[in-house]
Design a protein around this motif. Sequence first.
Motif, PDB file in Angstrom:
ATOM      1  N   LEU A  93      -5.997  -0.172   8.409  1.00  0.00           N
ATOM      2  CA  LEU A  93      -4.477   0.464   9.072  1.00  0.00           C
ATOM      3  C   LEU A  93      -3.742   0.842   7.551  1.00  0.00           C
ATOM      4  CD1 LEU A  93      -4.005   2.257  10.641  1.00  0.00           C
ATOM      5  CD2 LEU A  93      -2.832   0.407  12.120  1.00  0.00           C
ATOM      6  N   PRO A  94      -3.108  -0.409   7.389  1.00  0.00           N
ATOM      7  CA  PRO A  94      -1.815  -0.251   6.311  1.00  0.00           C
ATOM      8  C   PRO A  94      -2.031   0.395   4.961  1.00  0.00           C
ATOM      9  CG  PRO A  94      -2.982  -2.913   6.403  1.00  0.00           C
ATOM     10  CD  PRO A  94      -3.411  -1.535   7.565  1.00  0.00           C
ATOM     11  N   TYR A  95      -4.122  -0.018   4.605  1.00  0.00           N
ATOM     12  CA  TYR A  95      -4.757   0.831   3.323  1.00  0.00           C
ATOM     13  C   TYR A  95      -4.488   2.072   3.524  1.00  0.00           C
ATOM     14  CZ  TYR A  95      -7.213   2.708  -0.210  1.00  0.00           C
ATOM     15  OH  TYR A  95      -7.380   3.278  -1.062  1.00  0.00           O
ATOM     16  N   HIS A  96      -4.994   2.445   4.722  1.00  0.00           N
ATOM     17  CA  HIS A  96      -4.872   4.207   5.413  1.00  0.00           C
ATOM     18  C   HIS A  96      -3.738   4.746   5.590  1.00  0.00           C
ATOM     19  CE1 HIS A  96      -9.594   4.369   4.160  1.00  0.00           C
ATOM     20  NE2 HIS A  96      -9.313   3.482   4.990  1.00  0.00           N
ATOM     21  N   ILE A  97      -2.435   4.222   6.567  1.00  0.00           N
ATOM     22  CA  ILE A  97      -1.279   4.748   6.645  1.00  0.00           C
ATOM     23  C   ILE A  97      -0.459   4.728   5.136  1.00  0.00           C
ATOM     24  CG2 ILE A  97       0.749   4.534   7.797  1.00  0.00           C
ATOM     25  CD1 ILE A  97      -0.253   3.367   9.714  1.00  0.00           C
ATOM     26  N   GLY A  98      -0.859   4.108   4.057  1.00  0.00           N
ATOM     27  CA  GLY A  98       0.039   3.773   2.816  1.00  0.00           C
ATOM     28  C   GLY A  98      -0.490   5.057   2.217  1.00  0.00           C
ATOM     29  N   ASN A  99      -2.092   5.081   2.280  1.00  0.00           N
ATOM     30  CA  ASN A  99      -2.568   6.172   0.956  1.00  0.00           C
ATOM     31  C   ASN A  99      -2.299   7.767   2.027  1.00  0.00           C
ATOM     32  OD1 ASN A  99      -4.605   3.977  -1.595  1.00  0.00           O
ATOM     33  ND2 ASN A  99      -3.136   3.158  -0.348  1.00  0.00           N
ATOM     34  N   GLY A 100      -3.005   7.730   3.178  1.00  0.00           N
ATOM     35  CA  GLY A 100      -3.512   8.150   4.029  1.00  0.00           C
ATOM     36  C   GLY A 100      -1.913   9.354   3.894  1.00  0.00           C
ATOM     37  N   ILE A 101      -0.731   8.971   4.826  1.00  0.00           N
ATOM     38  CA  ILE A 101      -0.016   9.224   4.827  1.00  0.00           C
ATOM     39  C   ILE A 101       1.142   9.437   3.386  1.00  0.00           C
ATOM     40  CG2 ILE A 101       2.863   9.626   5.990  1.00  0.00           C
ATOM     41  CD1 ILE A 101      -0.055   8.467   8.618  1.00  0.00           C
ATOM     42  N   PHE A 102       1.544   7.528   3.107  1.00  0.00           N
ATOM     43  CA  PHE A 102       2.743   8.059   2.311  1.00  0.00           C
ATOM     44  C   PHE A 102       1.850   8.925   0.774  1.00  0.00           C
ATOM     45  CE2 PHE A 102       3.926   4.933   5.001  1.00  0.00           C
ATOM     46  CZ  PHE A 102       5.785   5.429   4.900  1.00  0.00           C
ATOM     47  N   THR A 160       0.944  -1.132   0.456  1.00  0.00           N
ATOM     48  CA  THR A 160       0.038  -0.286  -0.228  1.00  0.00           C
ATOM     49  C   THR A 160       0.597   1.483   0.012  1.00  0.00           C
ATOM     50  OG1 THR A 160      -0.390   0.411   2.078  1.00  0.00           O
ATOM     51  CG2 THR A 160      -1.868  -1.311   1.359  1.00  0.00           C
ATOM     52  N   MET A 161       2.291   1.347   0.903  1.00  0.00           N
ATOM     53  CA  MET A 161       3.358   2.737  -0.013  1.00  0.00           C
ATOM     54  C   MET A 161       2.928   2.776  -1.023  1.00  0.00           C
ATOM     55  SD  MET A 161       6.774   2.961   2.515  1.00  0.00           S
ATOM     56  CE  MET A 161       7.688   1.644   1.382  1.00  0.00           C
ATOM     57  N   GLY A 162       3.779   2.396  -1.825  1.00  0.00           N
ATOM     58  CA  GLY A 162       4.100   2.180  -2.803  1.00  0.00           C
ATOM     59  C   GLY A 162       2.868   2.697  -3.873  1.00  0.00           C
ATOM     60  N   GLN A 163       2.037   1.768  -3.433  1.00  0.00           N
ATOM     61  CA  GLN A 163       0.428   1.977  -4.450  1.00  0.00           C
ATOM     62  C   GLN A 163      -0.377   3.754  -3.828  1.00  0.00           C
ATOM     63  OE1 GLN A 163      -2.629   1.000  -2.309  1.00  0.00           O
ATOM     64  NE2 GLN A 163      -3.645   2.711  -3.586  1.00  0.00           N
ATOM     65  N   GLY A 164       0.011   4.300  -3.038  1.00  0.00           N
ATOM     66  CA  GLY A 164      -0.570   5.050  -2.246  1.00  0.00           C
ATOM     67  C   GLY A 164      -0.084   6.254  -3.850  1.00  0.00           C
ATOM     68  N   VAL A 165       1.265   6.079  -3.283  1.00  0.00           N
ATOM     69  CA  VAL A 165       2.235   7.363  -4.378  1.00  0.00           C
ATOM     70  C   VAL A 165       2.461   7.107  -5.206  1.00  0.00           C
ATOM     71  CG1 VAL A 165       3.671   7.470  -2.322  1.00  0.00           C
ATOM     72  CG2 VAL A 165       4.515   6.141  -4.075  1.00  0.00           C
ATOM     73  N   VAL A 166       1.610   6.148  -6.051  1.00  0.00           N
ATOM     74  CA  VAL A 166       1.494   6.250  -7.378  1.00  0.00           C
ATOM     75  C   VAL A 166       0.922   6.488  -7.684  1.00  0.00           C
ATOM     76  CG1 VAL A 166       1.213   4.133  -9.336  1.00  0.00           C
ATOM     77  CG2 VAL A 166       3.002   3.917  -7.614  1.00  0.00           C
ATOM     78  N   TRP A 167      -0.993   6.338  -6.434  1.00  0.00           N
ATOM     79  CA  TRP A 167      -2.334   7.264  -7.667  1.00  0.00           C
ATOM     80  C   TRP A 167      -2.280   8.376  -6.894  1.00  0.00           C
ATOM     81  CZ3 TRP A 167      -6.989   9.619  -6.228  1.00  0.00           C
ATOM     82  CH2 TRP A 167      -7.948   8.848  -6.499  1.00  0.00           C
ATOM     83  N   TYR A 168      -1.489   8.635  -5.700  1.00  0.00           N
ATOM     84  CA  TYR A 168      -1.629  10.180  -6.159  1.00  0.00           C
ATOM     85  C   TYR A 168      -0.523  11.368  -6.898  1.00  0.00           C
ATOM     86  CZ  TYR A 168      -5.178   9.516  -2.517  1.00  0.00           C
ATOM     87  OH  TYR A 168      -6.038   9.245  -1.945  1.00  0.00           O
ATOM     88  N   THR A 169       0.259  10.150  -7.883  1.00  0.00           N
ATOM     89  CA  THR A 169       1.636  10.905  -8.279  1.00  0.00           C
ATOM     90  C   THR A 169       0.292  10.966  -9.453  1.00  0.00           C
ATOM     91  OG1 THR A 169       3.106  10.461  -7.319  1.00  0.00           O
ATOM     92  CG2 THR A 169       3.148  11.371  -9.363  1.00  0.00           C
TER      93      THR A 169
END
Length: 513
Positions: free
Chosen positions: A454-463, A259-268
Amino acid sequence: MTSTSTAKNVDLTTEEKKTIRAVILASSVGTLIEWYDFYIFGALASIISTKFFPASNPTAAYLSVLATFAAGFIVRPFGALVFGRLGDLVGRKYTFLLTLIIMGGSTFAIGLVPSYAAIGAAAPLLVLLLRLLQGLALGGEYGGAATYVAEHSPAHQRGYYTSWIQTTATLGLFLALGVILLTRNTMGVASFGEWGWRIPFIVSAFLIGISIYIRLRMNESPLFRKIKAEGKVSANPLKDSFTKRANMKMVLLALFGATMGQGVVWYTGQFYALSFIEKTCSIEFVQARNIILIALAIATPAFVLFGWLSDKIGRKFIMLAGMLLAIVTYRPIYHAMFTTSDLAQKQEITAQTSSTNSTENVAGGTLTTTVITKAYTDGTSYKETTKTTQLTDAAATAPKPVITKEVTLSSNGFWLMIFLIVIQVIYVTMVYGPIAAFLVEIFPTRIRYSSMSLPYHIGNGIFGGLTPYIATRFTTSMGDPYAGLWWPIIIAALCFVIGAIYLSNKVDPNVGD
């Protein structure tokens, strides 16, 4: 995880298909509206910065808006804990009904907050508070909706059916941009800039009402009803999720390996792309949003494609391939975006350059507006507006001139920019399409809502959620238009390495049931 069980690979009856379609529709409508509510703020960041923050420093005001936008992401993990626990204790249905009401009420209220000129520092504080409530609500929404759909889905098609929920985040952004453009085009630029920007926020109340009606008619998920009837509901979901070593290991693996990598790719690929073309490339307001809208419309079906494909070949390879492509190609893609709009690369038609001046009386002095327009041989046009305030009181300090630059791309440049955004959204669909099925399958039903949220929203929400702010901050402070890309590239690279080593690509449809 083991290979897919053939016992599970049975065709669904017509009635079962109708039930799943109804579940997906009911869950998706509410989730789409929540994403609309959450993203309308970011989509209007350039205008909101002039309404709720001091106008003396436009760059600082814009960064403040991005920071406020990011604050909603930072609290998402707390919402995941609060509502995840509630969802595992009480049930999925009522929990994400509550999150819907909180989200809708907060969005509606943002549309009513008076401007900074009217109430001063109270304006950004109120907006920040409402933004935090939005983040808490979304922290509980996604896990509930994804879990609800997954627990209604046939095991061997979990990736396909949950991928429909994955489309709602992008469709929520699509809806937000569409409502903004429709409102702006209907009422005109001046009225929209003055007060019409509030309408997309206020419209949320109507959309939320529809979704509440739909969700009230939903039934609880069959898997949760089953464990509740058997008395197997966790008495303390948070303790069971995060104090037991085996489950905590999976939480950390889900975060740092997916989710950490998925999050930054999504928002970029979607939000930072919009910020980049509007602020760094100076693309005109409507054209910038049309570029994103068309790109989203073209690429969004790939969510379902990659969700379906993940049922066939596994989740890991698809998600990591999306991250790797982003790592390798982001810089050349953004270089091409910048070059497409770079006026230094174009030939000006000097005979068509014009300049106009107008002066009007304002409180304490006069305001002079200078508008310079230019045309280029490839069809690109440029407009620069400078507003200079001259005060009657010579001892007073006049505000700095406000300069607005707008580049309107030629037809070829417009479609090239869309193509470059489509590529990035395809990466988004690769990392995001299979993620819900992946998260559902690694956690048991009794603590699934808490564990996966929790891991989903830390990965997406923070990273992920911090990406637009951090990337823009890097770009403005370093003077390098591509400096902001280091954040998503480094985070995605770390996630790729961890995921490649520790994630399994096998699909076990029975895990967690």
